[in-house]
Design a protein around this motif. Structure first.
Motif, PDB file in Angstrom:
ATOM      1  N   PRO A  24       0.788  -1.225   0.000  1.00 21.67           N
ATOM      2  CA  PRO A  24       0.000   0.000   0.000  1.00 21.67           C
ATOM      3  C   PRO A  24       0.828   1.287   0.000  1.00 21.67           C
ATOM      4  N   TRP A  25       2.142   1.193  -0.104  1.00 21.27           N
ATOM      5  CA  TRP A  25       2.971   2.391  -0.059  1.00 21.27           C
ATOM      6  C   TRP A  25       2.966   3.157  -1.376  1.00 21.27           C
ATOM      7  N   ARG A  26       2.911   2.452  -2.475  1.00 22.05           N
ATOM      8  CA  ARG A  26       3.059   3.055  -3.796  1.00 22.05           C
ATOM      9  C   ARG A  26       2.134   4.259  -3.992  1.00 22.05           C
ATOM     10  N   ASN A  27       2.723   5.343  -4.503  1.00 20.80           N
ATOM     11  CA  ASN A  27       2.010   6.571  -4.879  1.00 20.80           C
ATOM     12  C   ASN A  27       1.304   7.267  -3.726  1.00 20.80           C
ATOM     13  N   ASN A  28       1.800   7.096  -2.519  1.00 24.28           N
ATOM     14  CA  ASN A  28       1.238   7.798  -1.371  1.00 24.28           C
ATOM     15  C   ASN A  28       2.216   8.856  -0.874  1.00 24.28           C
TER      16      ASN A  28
END
Length: 168
Positions: free
Chosen positions: A120-124
Motif C-alpha cells: 500500500p505504499w506506492r504513490n502515497n
C-alpha cells in the motif's frame, strides 16, 4: 521562501518524477506521473515570514495529520482539509531550500515525503523525519511554477490582508 515569492500556482514533483495531486475524494493526497492535470496544481498562500500553505483545486488545504499512515509504520497521513480556526499549524509548511529543490517541513518537524514501492505504499505521500541518508534525499521536491503572481496582489488568508509587492 524565495522560490515561492513570485508563484501563485505550483506543481510539486518528487525525486521519482511523480507529481503530488489532490485526489477526487477531496480528502486524500497521492502521486501521479501526469502533472498536466488540474489536480497536480497547488495554489500558494504565504502565512508569515517563513511559512506557506498549499490549496488544492478542490479548495482544500494540504495538511500534515496525526493519523498514522499504516499501523506500525512511522509516517503519518497527508490529507486535504478545510481551513478552520482550530487548526494547530498543521496546514503550515516551512520551505527549506536545498539547491534548486526544496524540503517542506511540518509544524512538528517532519517532512513531506513521497512513498514508492509495493502497495500500500506506492504513490502515497506521508510526513515524517527521515533518519537514513538515502531517505533524506527522498524528501526533496522540485517546484514547477504554473502561474506567476502579478506585481501586486492581495490575498485574504486567516482573515488578514496580505499585500505582496514585487521589488523590481
Amino acid at each position: 521562501m524565495d522560490l515561492f515569492k513570485k508563484a501563485k500556482t505550483i506543481r510539486l514533483r518528487s525525486v521519482k518524477d511523480k507529481y503530488m495531486i489532490g485526489d477526487d475524494d477531496e480528502q486524500s493526497v497521492s502521486l501521479d506521473r501526469d502533472g498536466s492535470t488540474e489536480k497536480a496544481e497547488w495554489e500558494v498562500f504565504p502565512t508569515g515570514e517563513n511559512y506557506i500553505r498549499f490549496k488544492s483545486c478542490h479548495g482544500k488545504y494540504l495538511m500534515a495529520s496525526n493519523t498514522p499512515f499504516l499501523q506500525g509504520v512511522k509516517g503519518k497521513k497527508i490529507i486535504q482539509t478545510e481551513l478552520k480556526p482550530d487548526l494547530d499549524g498543521s496546514v503550515n509548511w516551512e520551505p527549506l531550500r536545498d539547491g534548486f529543490q526544496v524540503r517542506l517541513k511540518t509544524h512538528t518537524g517532519g517532512f513531506l515525503r513521497p512513498l514508492g514501492g509495493l502497495p500500500p505504499w506506492r504513490n502515497n505521500v506521508t510526513h515524517d523525519n527521515p533518519h537514513r541518508t538515502k531517505a533524506k534525499e527522498k524528501v526533496l521536491w522540485d517546484i514547477e511554477i504554473v502561474e506567476h503572481l502579478p506585481s501586486y496582489r492581495k490575498t485574504n488568508s486567516d482573515s488578514q490582508l496580505y499585500c505582496m509587492i514585487d521589488p523590481k
